[in-house]
Scaffold this motif. Structure first.
Motif, PDB file in Angstrom:
ATOM      1  N   GLU A   1       8.362 -20.859   7.057  1.00  0.00           N
ATOM      2  CA  GLU A   1       8.823 -20.376   8.345  1.00  0.00           C
ATOM      3  C   GLU A   1       7.622 -20.345   9.267  1.00  0.00           C
ATOM      4  O   GLU A   1       6.586 -19.761   8.925  1.00  0.00           O
ATOM      5  CB  GLU A   1       9.444 -18.977   8.176  1.00  0.00           C
ATOM      6  N   GLU A   2       7.738 -21.034  10.394  1.00  0.00           N
ATOM      7  CA  GLU A   2       6.630 -21.190  11.333  1.00  0.00           C
ATOM      8  C   GLU A   2       5.368 -21.622  10.595  1.00  0.00           C
ATOM      9  O   GLU A   2       4.282 -21.071  10.803  1.00  0.00           O
ATOM     10  CB  GLU A   2       6.387 -19.882  12.096  1.00  0.00           C
ATOM     11  N   GLY A   3       5.550 -22.546   9.698  1.00  0.00           N
ATOM     12  CA  GLY A   3       4.393 -23.119   9.020  1.00  0.00           C
ATOM     13  C   GLY A   3       3.822 -22.264   7.906  1.00  0.00           C
ATOM     14  O   GLY A   3       2.858 -22.645   7.255  1.00  0.00           O
ATOM     15  N   ARG A   4       4.403 -21.096   7.698  1.00  0.00           N
ATOM     16  CA  ARG A   4       3.889 -20.226   6.650  1.00  0.00           C
ATOM     17  C   ARG A   4       4.868 -20.211   5.478  1.00  0.00           C
ATOM     18  O   ARG A   4       6.087 -20.278   5.692  1.00  0.00           O
ATOM     19  CB  ARG A   4       3.719 -18.785   7.160  1.00  0.00           C
TER      20      ARG A   4
ATOM     21  N   GLU B   1      -0.891 -14.796   7.876  1.00  0.00           N
ATOM     22  CA  GLU B   1      -1.892 -15.852   8.074  1.00  0.00           C
ATOM     23  C   GLU B   1      -3.019 -15.705   7.055  1.00  0.00           C
ATOM     24  O   GLU B   1      -3.518 -14.609   6.819  1.00  0.00           O
ATOM     25  CB  GLU B   1      -2.462 -15.727   9.502  1.00  0.00           C
TER      26      GLU B   1
ATOM     27  N   ARG C   1       5.222 -10.607   6.739  1.00  0.00           N
ATOM     28  CA  ARG C   1       6.116 -10.092   7.778  1.00  0.00           C
ATOM     29  C   ARG C   1       7.537 -10.157   7.225  1.00  0.00           C
ATOM     30  O   ARG C   1       7.816 -10.946   6.333  1.00  0.00           O
ATOM     31  CB  ARG C   1       6.171 -10.962   9.024  1.00  0.00           C
TER      32      ARG C   1
ATOM     33  N   ARG D   1      11.749 -10.444   8.039  1.00  0.00           N
ATOM     34  CA  ARG D   1      12.845 -10.739   8.961  1.00  0.00           C
ATOM     35  C   ARG D   1      14.141 -10.561   8.190  1.00  0.00           C
ATOM     36  O   ARG D   1      14.205 -10.899   7.004  1.00  0.00           O
ATOM     37  CB  ARG D   1      12.724 -12.186   9.443  1.00  0.00           C
TER      38      ARG D   1
ATOM     39  N   VAL E   1       7.624 -13.474   5.005  1.00  0.00           N
ATOM     40  CA  VAL E   1       6.769 -14.599   5.386  1.00  0.00           C
ATOM     41  C   VAL E   1       5.321 -14.180   5.155  1.00  0.00           C
ATOM     42  O   VAL E   1       4.888 -13.130   5.629  1.00  0.00           O
ATOM     43  CB  VAL E   1       6.974 -14.951   6.881  1.00  0.00           C
TER      44      VAL E   1
END
Ligand SMILES: Cc1cc2nc3c(=O)[nH]c(=O)nc-3n(C[C@H](O)[C@H](O)[C@H](O)COP(=O)(O)OP(=O)(O)OC[C@H]3O[C@@H](n4cnc5c(N)ncnc54)[C@H](O)[C@@H]3O)c2cc1C
Ligand SMILES: Cc1cc2nc3c(=O)[nH]c(=O)nc-3n(C[C@H](O)[C@H](O)[C@H](O)COP(=O)(O)OP(=O)(O)OC[C@H]3O[C@@H](n4cnc5c(N)ncnc54)[C@H](O)[C@@H]3O)c2cc1C
Lengths: 259, 568, 320
Positions: C125-128, C148, A224, A226, C145
């Protein structure tokens, strides 16, 4: 039979000399704040392909991704001497190089026999990885990165000059192969790829640029994205008049203090 | 990246918003015919603009301009009968060929682009901004090829035009001789006849019909080129003397035409100026005998004057950009010199003058296009009407742009101070290069002599009348227009007065009279432009503020003129 | 972040010191409970691996094999995959060199991993696992990032992390290669690579030349200025590619990143690929004829002028 050379032509953000805010509140790129241009290294790749065509004869096909935004890069390829152009369907906004590679590789496969696939090495601001490597993986072809000249070209193999940190390496690879073109042609005078050809421009103005429909599954997104604004570094620039000896001396004194 | 088309806002404005493309194209294209690449004028115009951007503007800024210093430094050499170009010039020529720009105005039938003269004018300006000397390859080609296309036999056209379109062949125009410069009617190109005495220049073999030329031509730009148009005496001077005895010939480079030397000169070092010696050199007649000067040279001159005007303007544009950049950066008395009132005024005047000259040049170019279009179409009445306008306006435009460009380069060098005198700064080269523009293709004096009788005869009265009759809704512009009209009345009174005077008086006062005319004409044009672009309001206002006093001064100079020599 | 894998780099038997920065980044990423494994492939790896044994490194693997003499992608990729086979990792870090960027991207493509080349930093970031790069003319930081279930491959630019100090306790083990070094379709037929002799990173003053020097004569002027200042000589890629200067003097994205007290840029346009290598210099003087050259935006002193005119003046002032 002459080689068929496919060249990837990307339309990328022109990130030189940006002024003003380019991100919106949500971290998206503000439409209108940015202009696009022909990826300069893809342009080098095209130049390399066209030089091969000039020297040995070859069929050069430009391959693009998605609909043009501001610059019709595929048409620009035709204006410079590419024989044909095709567009792969795909979503440029989904910034995953692997996904782009799958769509582009599909378009390259649709061309039939291709001996060389050339693409710029640089990873544009918006991309996360080296496109050439992902293309090579999709196609199952060998690849050489940082190529800035072709040493030797035979029916079934090529020797490419690869620029590395401390010089050059000459790498031989069988065809078909992917070559990632780096800061090519820098020794030329001047260091600019060829411009459009006037007659071709007339002829290719309305040339058909077929779209290759996607046939395989899109590559799953691996990441992703950002974006956040980086505060500008405040550098105070003093202009020094080269004719003014006292000013030059003051500059040297200040700059050398502590150095 | 720099681009000499898109970076030149004024040029882009003229090309995209001022030039009346539909009118030109109505005469020059057959929309709907299979030969025509465009569906309509909008599409054609879009292509012209695109083409001026890339390749023309692109190639000029990024490939040609960076080589200008090297071309100038090394220059052309002459060695064992051969003219040797600097490498950088060879690369420039290759780039122009590769970009397929050498046949810009040549008919498509012969591999050219068949673009209007006005597109070519813009392209010449752009190329000259990068390297003025290169224009003598790029910008000479058009006039020469057009002359062949218009007047030569089909056989000659097929033989030469396709190769001129690709740039394989470059052209030269051989008019000047040691004793015939401004006075071309004095051309001899003498040949030795069988008895060894001086005879008639061009001779025709009575059985084969083949012509040969003998004699010397001087100052021939690119005389080492492949296709040379030669003005030569073909008729017996006893029967048909002066200009009526001259014909136009085409000579293809061959061992019977030799370059004897090349000149060492002040500027345009990248353009070889050759002395040519023709030794019973085979030649082909172009058009009809005896029409060489009156018809073909005159026709060629219309396009050639535009080309030189564009060359001058390109140099001026470069000089202007150099001055503006330098004045921003150079500081004296603690601030950039552009803030000094006198420097600021110089810079403003340079820009104003460049824009006024550009307005005149492109308006003239449009007329030349209309004239050519009418002629090719065989429209008698239009050809005559536009021809009259073009013959009066082209010398004025050439005079005005080349003198303005000299002025601009002079001031640009001044803005540079001592640095401007140094070879490290481009203005030094520009200052030398611009100096030829008001000399070749007819000196400024000759342009004036050409224009004056046409003004006195009233050839441009309708054109000016129409401009004077325009009405401006905008109050500021209307007021400025009134000011121009006052000057226009002065102009008319001067011309009326001149009608009573003899030729030598008219020629003597010519410079002032032409200045009066061309500044009023430029003012009318700038006002029209001000309706389309706000920037031009300030330019027009500055120009017109000075117009009244200048016209009054020039009128007084005319009224008080006296022919005299003051040699002691 | 438990398991981070570093692929270190060997250039002609010399350990590329960016490898150590990668270990520094890996340790930060792994945290107290994670592990860091380092692999050094290449001929002569065994002899060069000692510095990789840094504090916090659990395992140092060497793949020392003649078939790994000159870099080609496939055999290296095969070795890294073999090493990862028994040691799955959430993040794999490499130096952002010509080798690292090529190998990293190839590895990501082979593993279906997320990839970020030329990263300025890595973290979570957020665990990743995540990596970022500053781009868009240094106006935007883009953070990527990993999705999952997907590992992250990142190549790190010079300066992305500190190299760790001291040595650790891991043993250096040879990786058993057996069939791992696959036959390669590509072959390096010739090399024309210089030995690195200068280290610009430690220089206090650097005088750097760009294409604006125009040629070897112009460069001589720059060299004299460097001598007068006791400075190191550096240059842009354009100058190196023209053959006027050796490659170890190149500054920028594909050259050295330098942070001297004084950096004098002569005839350098200031392409972003060059500027990223010198932006952190304490004081920058730029000399360029083009008043709009981008280099001026990173300069404290802006001299618009011809270096052939300006530098002799500076030399005179310096008494040289
Ligand atoms: C670099 C260069 C390139 C050239 N290239 C070419 C070329 O390619 N082909 C070609 O044919 N020619 C070429 N010429 C020649 C050029 O066109 C002539 O030099 C020019 O027309 C002037 O002629 P002249 O030199 O004989 O001067 P002259 O005619 O001797 O003039 C000398 C002076 O007298 C003035 N003068 C002459 N007659 C009059 C008059 N009736 N009223 C008022 N003033 C007058 C002139 O304005 C000038 O100031 C070139 C010249 C140069 C310098
Ligand atoms: C993937 C990639 C990696 C790259 N890596 C690097 C890298 O590590 N390092 C690097 O440097 N580049 C790198 N580049 C190349 C970079 O993009 C530029 O092409 C390069 O930095 C330009 O070098 P330059 O400034 O010397 O030349 P130019 O851009 O040609 O600039 C020359 C400058 O000199 C000025 N000048 C000319 N004459 C004079 C004079 N007489 N006096 C004063 N000034 C004058 C001109 O105005 C101009 O600004 C990379 C490019 C890519 C795509």
């Amino acid at each position: 039979m002459p080689h068929t050379i496919a060249v990837i032509a990307r339309e990328v953000w022109d990130t030189r000399d940006l002024t003003g805010q380019i991100l919106d509140e949500a971290g998206g790129l503000r439409p209108g704040a940015l202009q696009t241009r022909f990826d300069p290294e893809d342009l080098n790749a095209l130049e390399l392909a066209l030089r091969i065509k000039d020297a040995h004869g070859a069929r050069v096909v430009a391959v693009g991704l998605g609909a043009p935004r501001q610059v019709e890069v595929l048409r620009e390829c035709l204006y410079r001497g590419a024989d044909a152009a095709v567009t792969a369907t795909g979503d440029l906004a989904a910034a995953d190089t692997a996904a782009h590679a799958r769509r582009l590789a599909g378009a390259v496969r649709s061309l039939g026999r291709v001996d060389l696939l050339l693409v710029g090495t640089a990873v544009p601001d918006d991309d996360n990885s080296l496109l050439a490597r992902h293309l090579a993986a999709e196609l199952g072809w060998p690849a050489v990165s940082w190529v800035d000249a072709i040493e030797e070209l035979a029916v079934d193999r090529v020797v490419a000059r690869r620029a590395v940190e401390m010089g050059y390496e000459y790498v031989e690879t069988p065809l078909p192969a992917v070559l990632a073109v780096g800061v090519a042609l820098l020794e030329d005078d001047p260091r600019a790829p060829r411009p459009a050809k006037a007659m071709l421009k007339l002829k290719m103005k309305k040339a058909e640029i077929p779209t290759v429909p996607a046939t395989d599954e899109p590559a799953p997104l691996t990441l992703r994205v950002r974006r956040e604004a980086v505060p500008p570094r405040a550098i105070e620039t003093a202009t020094v008049d080269p004719e003014n000896e006292a000013a030059l001396r003051a500059m040297l004194d200040a700059a050398l203090k502590g150095a | 990246m720099a681009n000499y088309y898109t970076d030149n806002k004024d040029l882009a404005f003229i090309v995209e918003r001022v030039v009346d493309w539909p009118a030109i194209l109505a005469l020059k294209e057959d929309f709907g015919s299979p030969d025509c690449p465009w569906s309509g004028p909008d599409e054609a115009k879009a292509t012209f603009v695109e083409m001026l951007r890339d390749p023309v503007g692109e190639i000029a800024a990024n490939r040609i301009a960076p080589r200008a210093e090297e071309v100038d430094d090394i220059g052309c050499r002459f060695d064992a009968g051969r003219v040797i170009f600097p490498d950088a010039l060879e690369r420039n020529l290759k780039d122009l060929r590769d970009a397929q720009l050498m046949g810009m105005t040549i008919p498509r039938r012969y591999g050219g682009l068949q673009f209007p003269e006005t597109v070519y004018t813009a392209a010449i300006e752009i190329i000259s901004q990068a390297d003025a000397s290169l224009m003598n390859f790029f910008g000479l080609q058009g006039g020469i090829a057009e002359t062949i296309a218009q007047f030569a036999s089909e056989e000659l056209k097929e033989r030469y035009l396709p190769r001129m379109s690709t740039g394989e062949f470059t052209g030269a125009m051989a008019l000047t001789e040691p004793d015939a410069g401004s006075d071309l009617a004095a051309v001899q190109t003498r040949a030795k006849d069988a008895s060894g005495g001086e005879g008639i220049a061009a001779r025709q073999d009575p059985t084969t019909g083949q012509w040969t030329i003998s004699g010397t031509k001087r100052f021939i730009t690119n005389g080492c080129g492949d296709v040379i148009l030669v003005l030569a005496r073909s008729e017996d001077p006893e029967k048909k003397g002066g200009g009526r005895g001259l014909s136009f010939f085409l000579v293809e480079k061959n061992p019977r035409v030799r370059v004897r030397r090349i000149e060492h000169k002040l500027g345009i070092h990248g353009s070889p100026t050759c002395e040519l010696y023709f030794d019973e050199c085979p030649a082909w007649l172009i058009g009809a005998r005896g029409m060489g000067l009156a018809r073909y040279t005159a026709w060629l001159m219309l396009a050639a004057r535009l080309a030189i005007g564009a060359q001058a303007l390109g140099i001026a544009q470069a000089a202007l950009a150099e001055a503006e950049a330098y004045a921003r950066q150079r500081e004296q008395f603690g601030r950039p010199i552009r803030e000094m009132p006198q420097v600021a005024a110089m810079l403003a005047d340079m820009r104003m003058l460049a824009e006024a000259a550009r307005a005149v040049l492109y308006a003239t170019s449009e007329i030349v296009d209309l004239h050519q279009g009418a002629e090719v179409r065989g429209l008698k009445e239009e050809t005559r009407r536009y021809g009259r306008l073009a013959e009066a306006l082209t010398p004025i435009a050439k005079y005005y742009t080349t003198e303005a460009a000299n002025r601009i380069c002079y001031d640009s060098l001044q803005v540079h101070g001592g640095n401007g005198f140094m070879q490290e700064y481009p203005i030094e080269r520009l200052y030398r290069d611009v100096r030829i523009t008001n000399i070749y293709e007819g000196t400024s004096q000759i342009q004036i002599n050409w224009a004056i009788p046409r003004l006195v005869r009233g050839d441009l009265d309708d054109l000016m009348g129409a401009l004077a009759a325009r009405e401006y809704a905008d109050a500021d512009l209307a007021r400025l227009h009134q000011e121009v009209l006052r000057s226009y009345e002065v102009y008319k009174s001067v011309i009326a007065w001149l009608r009573e005077k003899d030729n030598s008086f008219r020629e003597m006062t010519g410079p002032q009279v032409i200045d009066i005319f061309v500044e009023i004409y430029a003012a009318f044009l700038l006002l029209r432009h001000a309706e389309l672009w706000d920037h031009k309001r300030a330019v027009a206002a500055r120009f017109i503020r000075r117009l009244g006093p200048r016209v009054a001064m020039n009128r007084d100079l005319v009224l008080n003129a006296r022919l005299e020599t003051l040699e002691a | 972040m438990p398991r981070v894998f570093v692929v270190a780099e060997l250039n002609d038997g010399v350990l590329n010191d960016l490898s150590l920065q990668c270990i520094g980044a890996a340790r930060a990423m792994a945290g107290a409970d994670g592990t860091v494994v380092v692999l050094l492939p290449g001929t002569g790896a065994a002899a060069a691996a000692a510095p990789l044994n840094a504090p916090g490194v659990a395992e140092v693997l060497v793949a020392d094999d003649d078939r790994l003499a000159a870099y080609t992608t496939e055999p290296y990729l095969a070795v890294v995959k073999a090493a990862l086979a028994g040691r799955p990792a959430e993040a794999i870090l490499l130096p952002a060199t010509t080798i690292g960027n090529d190998l990293g991207a190839a590895l990501a493509a082979a593993l279906g991993a997320a990839c970020v080349t030329d990263a300025d930093g890595v973290g979570a970031e957020e665990g990743r696992p995540a990596a970022w790069r500053v781009g868009f003319d240094r106006k935007v930081r883009t953070v990527w990032v990993a999705a999952e279930g997907r590992p992250l491959v990142a190549t790190l630019r010079d300066g992305a992390a500190e190299a760790p100090a001291g040595s650790g306790t891991a043993a250096v083990e040879a990786l058993s290669l057996d069939g791992a070094v696959s036959q390669t379709p590509c072959r390096v037929v010739r090399r024309d690579v210089a030995k690195k002799t200068v280290n610009l990173r430690d220089a206090k003053v650097i005088v750097a030349a760009g294409a604006g020097v125009g040629g070897p004569e112009g460069l001589e002027l720059i060299r004299r200025l460097a001598t007068a200042l006791g400075a190191e000589l550096g240059g842009t890629r354009a100058v190196v590619d023209a053959g006027w200067m050796s490659a170890d003097r190149q500054i920028g994205q594909t050259g050295a990143t330098v942070r001297p007290d004084l950096y004098i840029a002569c005839g350098i346009s200031g392409a972003i690929q060059h500027r990223v290598g010198m932006l952190d210099s304490r004081t920058v003087i730029a000399i360029n004829t083009d008043p709009n050259a981008p280099i001026f935006r990173s300069a404290h002193y802006r001299i618009v002028g011809d270096l052939k005119v300006v530098i002799p003046k500076l030399l005179k002032l310096l008494g040289a």
